[in-house]
Scaffold this active site. Structure first.
Site, PDB file in Angstrom:
ATOM      1  N   ARG A  57      57.146-116.404  24.915  1.00  0.00           N
ATOM      2  CA  ARG A  57      56.520-116.842  23.387  1.00  0.00           C
ATOM      3  C   ARG A  57      56.496-115.727  22.266  1.00  0.00           C
ATOM      4  O   ARG A  57      57.037-115.941  21.163  1.00  0.00           O
ATOM      5  CB  ARG A  57      54.856-117.324  23.559  1.00  0.00           C
ATOM      6  CG  ARG A  57      54.844-118.781  24.038  1.00  0.00           C
ATOM      7  CD  ARG A  57      53.409-118.864  24.715  1.00  0.00           C
ATOM      8  NE  ARG A  57      53.552-118.065  26.085  1.00  0.00           N
ATOM      9  CZ  ARG A  57      53.983-118.953  27.146  1.00  0.00           C
ATOM     10  NH1 ARG A  57      53.889-120.029  27.076  1.00  0.00           N
ATOM     11  NH2 ARG A  57      54.022-118.402  28.294  1.00  0.00           N
ATOM     12  N   THR A  58      55.764-114.520  22.640  1.00  0.00           N
ATOM     13  CA  THR A  58      55.819-113.528  21.695  1.00  0.00           C
ATOM     14  C   THR A  58      57.131-112.980  21.160  1.00  0.00           C
ATOM     15  O   THR A  58      57.513-113.059  20.072  1.00  0.00           O
ATOM     16  CB  THR A  58      54.874-112.327  22.245  1.00  0.00           C
ATOM     17  OG1 THR A  58      53.775-112.827  22.734  1.00  0.00           O
ATOM     18  CG2 THR A  58      54.616-111.334  21.198  1.00  0.00           C
ATOM     19  N   LYS A  85      67.344 -96.066  32.962  1.00  0.00           N
ATOM     20  CA  LYS A  85      68.058 -94.515  33.213  1.00  0.00           C
ATOM     21  C   LYS A  85      66.956 -93.575  33.155  1.00  0.00           C
ATOM     22  O   LYS A  85      67.152 -92.298  33.302  1.00  0.00           O
ATOM     23  CB  LYS A  85      68.982 -94.310  32.481  1.00  0.00           C
ATOM     24  CG  LYS A  85      70.315 -95.474  32.782  1.00  0.00           C
ATOM     25  CD  LYS A  85      71.313 -94.993  31.820  1.00  0.00           C
ATOM     26  CE  LYS A  85      72.493 -96.186  31.828  1.00  0.00           C
ATOM     27  NZ  LYS A  85      73.242 -95.884  30.888  1.00  0.00           N
ATOM     28  N   ARG A 107      56.270-104.095  22.737  1.00  0.00           N
ATOM     29  CA  ARG A 107      55.532-104.502  23.940  1.00  0.00           C
ATOM     30  C   ARG A 107      55.503-103.480  24.851  1.00  0.00           C
ATOM     31  O   ARG A 107      56.565-103.142  25.215  1.00  0.00           O
ATOM     32  CB  ARG A 107      55.437-105.840  24.414  1.00  0.00           C
ATOM     33  CG  ARG A 107      54.535-106.189  25.411  1.00  0.00           C
ATOM     34  CD  ARG A 107      54.839-107.465  25.845  1.00  0.00           C
ATOM     35  NE  ARG A 107      53.968-108.398  25.179  1.00  0.00           N
ATOM     36  CZ  ARG A 107      53.644-109.687  25.450  1.00  0.00           C
ATOM     37  NH1 ARG A 107      54.234-110.461  26.543  1.00  0.00           N
ATOM     38  NH2 ARG A 107      52.988-110.401  24.547  1.00  0.00           N
ATOM     39  N   HIS A 135      46.620-107.348  21.038  1.00  0.00           N
ATOM     40  CA  HIS A 135      47.506-108.259  20.784  1.00  0.00           C
ATOM     41  C   HIS A 135      47.437-108.748  19.542  1.00  0.00           C
ATOM     42  O   HIS A 135      46.744-110.098  19.419  1.00  0.00           O
ATOM     43  CB  HIS A 135      47.748-109.116  21.862  1.00  0.00           C
ATOM     44  CG  HIS A 135      48.843-110.036  21.993  1.00  0.00           C
ATOM     45  ND1 HIS A 135      49.683-109.958  20.852  1.00  0.00           N
ATOM     46  CD2 HIS A 135      49.302-110.859  23.029  1.00  0.00           C
ATOM     47  CE1 HIS A 135      50.871-110.899  21.340  1.00  0.00           C
ATOM     48  NE2 HIS A 135      50.295-111.285  22.415  1.00  0.00           N
TER      49      HIS A 135
HETATM   50  C1  NCD Z   1      49.493-112.929  26.533  1.00  0.00           C
HETATM   51  C2  NCD Z   1      49.963-111.593  26.512  1.00  0.00           C
HETATM   52  O1  NCD Z   1      50.990-111.210  27.022  1.00  0.00           O
HETATM   53  O2  NCD Z   1      48.875-110.858  26.346  1.00  0.00           O
HETATM   54  N1  NCD Z   1      50.525-114.068  26.305  1.00  0.00           N
HETATM   55  C3  NCD Z   1      51.041-114.091  25.237  1.00  0.00           C
HETATM   56  O3  NCD Z   1      51.580-113.137  24.311  1.00  0.00           O
HETATM   57  N2  NCD Z   1      51.389-115.238  24.883  1.00  0.00           N
HETATM   58  C4  NCD Z   1      48.553-113.363  27.548  1.00  0.00           C
HETATM   59  C5  NCD Z   1      48.804-113.232  28.891  1.00  0.00           C
HETATM   60  O4  NCD Z   1      49.864-112.867  29.192  1.00  0.00           O
HETATM   61  O5  NCD Z   1      47.907-113.673  29.424  1.00  0.00           O
END
Ligand code: NCD
Length: 305
Positions: A57-58, A85, A107, A135
């Site tokens: 999703r993100t 690497k 991320r 987040h």
């Molecule tokens: C979340 C994350 O990655 O922190 N998911 C997301 O971004 N939709 C929550 C999760 O992984 O549980």
């Protein structure tokens, strides 16, 4: 917010949150109008998505958000880049910076990685999740979804349920929601409840029932199996029995309770299928709203027009 890196909700003022929500409302109209979605707000800007942890999703929504605003967007996967690497984070960031990018959406499994990035390179850094720390775009899309469905934020009672300890979503939600005048209740197994949330506007419960009683919103968290050291709860079946959100449990909440889950879900563990697909669920809305909110964040930080 022009030129500002987005690291965590602790750095946002209530006015900035309001600005993101107002901008996201306009962006949602663009997504929903069908036909031509591409704006020229970020024409000539380039954005790199740098993801060291899995994401559906993100990453996709940041990528689409940038493209809908007219930017050029490139996604780098840790599995197929020089990261395998052994290139350091600093060198990877410098390499991307040298290519002339305006923003890096990042991320990483380490808490503080996005903050570090914002200190070593010039492009705007947008934190798309750093370990269990933060987040922010998820918290903003949670607020946006709640406000769209409930018509307000202040005064609402929200229960956040589950693996609070490992959840960057919970942490960002707590800061964002309390800043907007919401009452936050946290519940989960004792071993997954951290102490650092003991501040004004937040109540921590060991019994699920106490948290969800007359709640307007329940945000169900994924059990972060990958961040657990073994043994923080007895078994998944036991967890589902004591803390799983199912139709029987919803009876305790308000009649019009709204159910959120950031995804991905462990169905039958923290949430049942009937709740996910039921009338209270806003989980599907969260995904569409995620694109609108990320468009707002990119526009506010990168668009100088
Ligand atoms: C979340 C994350 O990655 O922190 N998911 C997301 O971004 N939709 C929550 C999760 O992984 O549980």
């Amino acid at each position: 917010m022009l030129g500002k890196s987005i690291i965590g909700m602790e750095n946002f003022s209530a006015e900035e949150i309001r600005l993101v929500l107002t901008t996201a409302r306009k962006m949602k109209q663009v997504i929903r109008r069908g036909g031509e979605k591409k704006l020229s707000n970020l024409r000539g800007k380039s954005i790199v998505n740098l993801f060291y942890e899995p994401s559906t999703r993100t990453r996709t929504s940041f990528e689409l958000a940038g493209k809908y605003l007219g930017a050029d967007v490139v996604s780098i996967n840790s599995g197929t880049s020089s990261i395998v690497k052994g290139e350091s984070l600093r060198d990877t960031l410098r390499t991307i910076e040298a290519m002339g990018v305006d923003a890096i959406v990042m991320r990483h499994k380490a808490e503080g990685a996005a903050d570090f990035a914002s200190r070593v390179v010039k492009p705007v850094i947008i934190n798309a999740g750093d370990g269990a720390h933060a987040h922010p775009s998820q918290a903003l899309l949670d607020l946006f979804t709640i406000e769209q469905r409930k018509g307000r934020l202040a005064g609402l009672k929200v229960a956040i349920v589950g693996d609070i300890l490992h959840s960057r979503v919970a942490r960002s939600d707590v800061y964002a929601m309390t800043k907007m005048g919401m009452e936050v209740h946290l519940a989960g197994p004792k071993t997954l409840l951290p102490r650092f949330f003991e501040f004004d506007g937040v109540t921590v419960h060991e019994e699920l029932e106490d948290a969800i009683k007359s709640a307007d919103v329940i945000n169900v968290l994924r059990i972060q199996l990958e961040r657990q050291q073994a043994g923080l709860f007895p078994s998944t079946r036991e967890y589902a029995r004591v803390f799983g959100i199912n139709d029987d449990r919803l009876i305790l909440a308000k009649d019009d309770v709204l159910i959120l889950h950031p995804g991905p879900q462990n169905k039958g563990l923290e949430i049942s299928s009937e709740v996910t697909y039921g009338e209270h669920s806003a989980i599907h809305d969260q995904v569409q709203n995620g694109v609108a909110v990320r468009m707002a964040l990119l526009d506010l930080t990168l668009n100088s027009n």
